[in-house]
Design a protein around this motif. Structure first.
Motif, PDB file in Angstrom:
ATOM      1  N   ILE A   1      20.947  -6.236  48.508  1.00 19.89           N
ATOM      2  CA  ILE A   1      19.522  -6.215  48.896  1.00 19.89           C
ATOM      3  C   ILE A   1      18.845  -4.964  48.323  1.00 19.89           C
ATOM      4  O   ILE A   1      17.698  -5.010  47.881  1.00 19.89           O
ATOM      5  CB  ILE A   1      19.385  -6.323  50.428  1.00 19.89           C
ATOM      6  N   GLY A   2      19.591  -3.858  48.275  1.00 18.97           N
ATOM      7  CA  GLY A   2      19.041  -2.618  47.721  1.00 18.97           C
ATOM      8  C   GLY A   2      18.619  -2.769  46.267  1.00 18.97           C
ATOM      9  O   GLY A   2      17.524  -2.342  45.878  1.00 18.97           O
ATOM     10  N   SER A   3      19.453  -3.398  45.448  1.00 17.30           N
ATOM     11  CA  SER A   3      19.119  -3.517  44.020  1.00 17.30           C
ATOM     12  C   SER A   3      17.894  -4.409  43.826  1.00 17.30           C
ATOM     13  O   SER A   3      17.050  -4.126  42.968  1.00 17.30           O
ATOM     14  CB  SER A   3      20.315  -4.055  43.216  1.00 17.30           C
ATOM     15  N   HIS A   4      17.774  -5.451  44.627  1.00 17.87           N
ATOM     16  CA  HIS A   4      16.583  -6.312  44.523  1.00 17.87           C
ATOM     17  C   HIS A   4      15.326  -5.558  44.957  1.00 17.87           C
ATOM     18  O   HIS A   4      14.251  -5.741  44.384  1.00 17.87           O
ATOM     19  CB  HIS A   4      16.759  -7.599  45.345  1.00 17.87           C
TER      20      HIS A   4
ATOM     21  N   ILE B   1      17.072 -16.569  54.093  1.00 19.76           N
ATOM     22  CA  ILE B   1      15.866 -15.918  53.576  1.00 19.76           C
ATOM     23  C   ILE B   1      16.167 -15.287  52.209  1.00 19.76           C
ATOM     24  O   ILE B   1      17.196 -14.627  52.043  1.00 19.76           O
ATOM     25  CB  ILE B   1      15.323 -14.874  54.605  1.00 19.76           C
ATOM     26  N   HIS B   2      15.264 -15.540  51.259  1.00 16.93           N
ATOM     27  CA  HIS B   2      15.513 -15.072  49.881  1.00 16.93           C
ATOM     28  C   HIS B   2      15.471 -13.546  49.808  1.00 16.93           C
ATOM     29  O   HIS B   2      14.588 -12.899  50.381  1.00 16.93           O
ATOM     30  CB  HIS B   2      14.477 -15.668  48.927  1.00 16.93           C
ATOM     31  N   VAL B   3      16.398 -12.995  49.052  1.00 10.99           N
ATOM     32  CA  VAL B   3      16.543 -11.541  48.926  1.00 10.99           C
ATOM     33  C   VAL B   3      15.278 -10.885  48.364  1.00 10.99           C
ATOM     34  O   VAL B   3      14.938  -9.758  48.742  1.00 10.99           O
ATOM     35  CB  VAL B   3      17.819 -11.230  48.096  1.00 10.99           C
ATOM     36  N   SER B   4      14.539 -11.580  47.498  1.00 13.62           N
ATOM     37  CA  SER B   4      13.311 -10.977  46.948  1.00 13.62           C
ATOM     38  C   SER B   4      12.205 -10.939  48.001  1.00 13.62           C
ATOM     39  O   SER B   4      11.357 -10.042  47.983  1.00 13.62           O
ATOM     40  CB  SER B   4      12.832 -11.738  45.705  1.00 13.62           C
TER      41      SER B   4
ATOM     42  N   TRP C   1      22.120 -17.369  38.897  1.00 16.20           N
ATOM     43  CA  TRP C   1      22.825 -16.080  38.754  1.00 16.20           C
ATOM     44  C   TRP C   1      24.343 -16.293  38.634  1.00 16.20           C
ATOM     45  O   TRP C   1      24.983 -15.771  37.724  1.00 16.20           O
ATOM     46  CB  TRP C   1      22.502 -15.162  39.948  1.00 16.20           C
ATOM     47  N   HIS C   2      24.915 -17.091  39.541  1.00 17.52           N
ATOM     48  CA  HIS C   2      26.379 -17.241  39.558  1.00 17.52           C
ATOM     49  C   HIS C   2      26.889 -17.959  38.308  1.00 17.52           C
ATOM     50  O   HIS C   2      27.968 -17.642  37.802  1.00 17.52           O
ATOM     51  CB  HIS C   2      26.835 -17.975  40.824  1.00 17.52           C
TER      52      HIS C   2
ATOM     53  N   ALA D   1      18.880 -14.997  44.409  1.00 19.27           N
ATOM     54  CA  ALA D   1      18.995 -13.963  43.378  1.00 19.27           C
ATOM     55  C   ALA D   1      17.653 -13.780  42.691  1.00 19.27           C
ATOM     56  O   ALA D   1      16.781 -14.655  42.750  1.00 19.27           O
ATOM     57  CB  ALA D   1      20.059 -14.362  42.358  1.00 19.27           C
ATOM     58  N   HIS D   2      17.515 -12.643  42.013  1.00 21.66           N
ATOM     59  CA  HIS D   2      16.272 -12.292  41.316  1.00 21.66           C
ATOM     60  C   HIS D   2      15.952 -13.338  40.246  1.00 21.66           C
ATOM     61  O   HIS D   2      16.864 -13.827  39.564  1.00 21.66           O
ATOM     62  CB  HIS D   2      16.434 -10.917  40.668  1.00 21.66           C
ATOM     63  N   THR D   3      14.663 -13.657  40.072  1.00 24.94           N
ATOM     64  CA  THR D   3      14.280 -14.716  39.122  1.00 24.94           C
ATOM     65  C   THR D   3      14.630 -14.354  37.676  1.00 24.94           C
ATOM     66  O   THR D   3      14.822 -15.241  36.856  1.00 24.94           O
ATOM     67  CB  THR D   3      12.757 -14.994  39.163  1.00 24.94           C
ATOM     68  N   SER D   4      14.748 -13.056  37.385  1.00 25.51           N
ATOM     69  CA  SER D   4      15.098 -12.636  36.015  1.00 25.51           C
ATOM     70  C   SER D   4      16.514 -13.069  35.660  1.00 25.51           C
ATOM     71  O   SER D   4      16.880 -13.106  34.484  1.00 25.51           O
ATOM     72  CB  SER D   4      15.012 -11.114  35.896  1.00 25.51           C
ATOM     73  N   GLY D   5      17.343 -13.355  36.675  1.00 22.03           N
ATOM     74  CA  GLY D   5      18.751 -13.666  36.427  1.00 22.03           C
ATOM     75  C   GLY D   5      19.573 -12.414  36.123  1.00 22.03           C
ATOM     76  O   GLY D   5      20.780 -12.488  35.875  1.00 22.03           O
TER      77      GLY D   5
END
Ligand code: UFG
Length: 329
Positions: free
Chosen positions: A12-15, A224-227, A319-320, A174-178
């Motif tokens: 969650i921190g990196s997002h 709930i989405h991480v972003s 992402w995966h 995961a973030h939309t950027s992948g």
């Protein structure tokens, strides 16, 4: 002035760091990389590999950087492990937060947004759960997070310290950027474990219990989405910067899905049959956890964007698929 993100190399921190940078904020990341990954740290953040319990090193970060606010994710977060090794959780989560707050008080930094959890409630007294509901954690992990909230409250009564505690329900996606996504070792969370089946990393998914008092007998959770969680941290920080009072907010979509429903959604998203097997209940799992996030919406102006489980699971799958070994690839 910069925002200090402790645990900014974690999920969650990196997002949150990505969203802060997208919003044009100057970001400093502190992480000991025990559970986080350096590859998850945004290239535009200044990174310090420091353990939150190391007072001298934390002091140095506050001395070198001009910090206007702190977002604190640096904690262990596995419910099962917290039951077999509680002192590991007291040491990192409580001793670490003590050091952080001491250093913040010493350096006159008085705003902190803190990652709390639905596990602070324990067995819920009603659904959806409201912030004023009973908090009786059923795991040592939840107990340490609740104690961290209380530590901030008492510190705020003695010193000029304002905090927002965000109680997340089931973070996923995961973030939309992948570029970044969920990577835990070992993985214990439902959605990444389900996706290991179409990735060929596991034969089937285990369903922990089919005899709960829910519509299909499996546990209900609020995904709930991480972003969306990341956005809530920025709103909470801005709320404190605008002079908001210390407070606690739930973060969830307010809609519950059973384990079987999540597996079905993943089947649709991946096009894989994903075999499932009914197993005994996992100790300590409440039947249902669904948030009321009305307070976060009303006070912080939070508006979760990802309210369809299909979209959330599709972002995780994206992402995966590209990173079957997480940040190891
Ligand atoms: N589950 C399975 N099979 C699996 C893994 C999970 O059936 O292989 C079930 C669990 O029993 C649970 C649901 O899927 O009913 C979700 O499980 P997760 O482990 O993904 O998430 P939890 O709801 O247990 O945990 C989340 C957060 C924790 C937090 C907790 C609060 O990840 O940080 O909510 O209870 F503490």
């Amino acid at each position: 002035m910069a925002i200090l993100v402790l645990g900014g190399a974690g999920y969650i921190g990196s997002h949150t760091v990505y969203e802060l940078i997208a919003a044009g904020r100057d970001v400093v990341v502190v992480d000991n990389l025990v559970t986080g990954f350096q590859a998850a740290v945004h290239a535009k953040a200044r990174f310090y590999q420091v353990d939150i319990r190391d007072r001298k090193a934390i002091d140095q970060v506050f001395e070198r950087e001009k910090i206007e606010g702190v977002i604190h994710f640096a904690a262990f977060s596995q419910v099962g492990e917290s039951m077999t090794n509680p002192l590991k959780y007291y040491d990192n989560n409580l001793a670490g937060t003590t050091v952080l707050l001491q250093s913040m008080v010493a350096h006159g930094v008085d705003k902190i947004v803190f990652s709390s959890t639905a596990a602070a409630y324990g067995e819920p007294e009603r659904i959806p759960i409201q912030e004023s509901d009973r908090t009786v954690p059923t795991s040592c992990y939840g107990e340490t997070k609740l104690a961290m909230e209380k530590m901030m409250r008492w510190t705020g009564l003695a010193h000029p310290m304002h905090y927002v505690a965000l109680r997340y329900f089931n973070a996923c996606g995961a973030h939309t950027s992948g570029e970044i996504g969920e990577a835990h070792d070992p993985e214990t969370h439902l959605i990444p474990l389900i996706l290991q089946v179409p990735l060929g990393k596991r034969e089937k998914i285990s369903i922990f219990g089919e005899d709960y008092p829910t519509k299909d007998g499996t546990c209900v959770r609020d995904y709930i989405h991480v972003s969306d969680l990341a956005q809530a941290h920025i709103l909470a920080l801005d709320y404190l910067m605008d002079g908001g009072e210390s407070d606690v907010f739930n973060l969830g979509n307010g809609v519950g899905f059973t384990v079987k429903e999540v597996i079905d959604v993943a089947r649709g998203v991946t096009g894989h049959p994903i075999p499932a097997e009914i197993c005994p209940r996992r100790a300590g799992d409440p039947a249902q956890l669904v948030a009321s996030s009305e307070k976060a919406k009303a006070v912080l102006g939070w508006k979760p964007e990802y309210n369809r489980l299909e979209t959330i699971v599709a972002s995780a799958w994206n992402w995966h698929k590209a990173h079957p070994n997480g940040f190891g690839t």
